[in-house]
Design an enzyme around this catalytic site. Structure first.
Site, mmCIF file in Angstrom:
data_model
loop_
_atom_site.group_PDB
_atom_site.id
_atom_site.type_symbol
_atom_site.label_atom_id
_atom_site.label_comp_id
_atom_site.label_asym_id
_atom_site.label_seq_id
_atom_site.Cartn_x
_atom_site.Cartn_y
_atom_site.Cartn_z
ATOM 1 N N ASN A 150 -7.400 -5.640 2.655
ATOM 2 C CA ASN A 150 -6.168 -5.133 3.270
ATOM 3 C C ASN A 150 -6.484 -3.797 3.943
ATOM 4 O OD1 ASN A 150 -3.578 -4.320 3.933
ATOM 5 N ND2 ASN A 150 -2.974 -3.848 1.833
ATOM 6 N N HIS A 175 3.916 -6.148 -0.827
ATOM 7 C CA HIS A 175 2.955 -5.124 -1.255
ATOM 8 C C HIS A 175 3.715 -3.929 -1.817
ATOM 9 C CE1 HIS A 175 -0.183 -2.053 -1.101
ATOM 10 N NE2 HIS A 175 -1.053 -3.048 -1.102
ATOM 11 N N GLU A 199 -1.151 -6.075 -8.638
ATOM 12 C CA GLU A 199 -1.617 -4.731 -8.277
ATOM 13 C C GLU A 199 -0.894 -3.687 -9.119
ATOM 14 O OE1 GLU A 199 -0.701 -3.818 -4.178
ATOM 15 O OE2 GLU A 199 1.391 -4.334 -4.471
ATOM 16 N N GLY A 211 -8.449 -2.570 -0.935
ATOM 17 C CA GLY A 211 -7.974 -1.603 0.045
ATOM 18 C C GLY A 211 -9.119 -0.849 0.680
#
Length: 259
Positions: free
Chosen positions: A10, A102, A174, A241
């Site tokens: 991402n 997210h 996450e 990330g």
């Protein structure tokens, strides 16, 4: 059932289209040099909207073994929704995956589970696969309610989605306190919640659906910790990330199975 691990980078709001083109070329070269085997893990990049077309041109033109997707989607099909990007637009670009829910969207844009659910359905309607994100903040973790909180999110996010679609989608756990902070949930922490998510899917649907759905861990995943995390039975990939912005690092994460 054998679940192919999915390693998704991402990129968040980083890289203009020139830098994005360079990164995906470098990633392709790094994966080739590493002897990447796409049957052992699936490599995915999730660029900003403005980078999708340039990235797609490189991936398609060079026949790179990389899928690509988008970081968000509109809950609407078309019309007067300034700044929104529809599922049809993303599908036409060749996106295979779309991230929904997210933690940064939930926090900074006040996205509710109801909206995340609507967006996930739009992804599916347009022939793509949603990566549905869930996870807890530090105070929830400290209160010992991380499993209850995360399972509650997923139950709401999957509402009304049929079993055959759930079996094909991706869920990303996450822990918010471990995103970009350098703090990492231990591999056991990741397994605890990923296992609970799979159990919740089994309760909501059935055992075959729970066995099929892929569950990622996302939160400061790096080359140094990916193998330990991926060794856990209910972790089927990583939503990466910062480390995905470096071709060498992300290549090592994608080829974790070599460790």
């Amino acid at each position: 059932m054998s679940r192919t691990p999915i390693m998704a980078g991402n990129w968040k709001m980083n890289l203009d289209h020139v830098a994005a083109t360079s990164l995906v070329q470098d990633l392709g070269e790094a994966l080739k040099a590493a002897g990447y085997d796409s049957s052992k893990s699936e490599a995915v990049v999730i660029p900003p909207f403005t980078d999708i077309r340039p990235v797609a041109i490189i991936i398609d033109g060079d026949k790179l073994p990389i899928a690509y997707g988008a970081q968000d989607i509109s809950a609407h099909d078309d019309g007067a929704y300034t700044g929104e990007v529809s599922g049809a637009m993303l599908s036409k670009l060749g996106c295979r995956y779309v991230v929904v829910g997210h933690s940064e969207r939930r926090e900074y844009h006040n996205e509710s589970d109801e909206l995340v659910n609507a967006k996930a359905k739009k992804v599916i309607e347009n022939g793509m696969t949603p990566i549905i994100c869930c996870g807890e903040a530090l105070e929830v973790r400290k209160a010992g309610k991380h499993v209850e909180h995360t399972v509650g999110q997923i139950k709401a996010d999957l509402d009304g989605i049929p079993a055959e679609q759930v079996a094909k989608l991706v869920i990303a756990y996450e822990p918010i306190w471990a995103i970009g902070t350098g703090e990492t949930a231990t591999a056991d922490d990741a397994q605890e919640v990923c296992q609970a998510i799979r159990e919740a899917v089994k309760e909501l649907y059935d055992a075959p659906t729970a066995e099929a759905v892929r569950i990622q861990y996302g939160g400061s995943v790096k080359p140094a910790n990916v193998a330990e995390i991926m060794a856990k039975p209910d972790v089927d990939g990583a939503l990466v990330g910062g480390a995905s912005l470096k071709a060498g690092d992300f290549s090592k994460i994608v080829t974790f199975y070599e460790a």
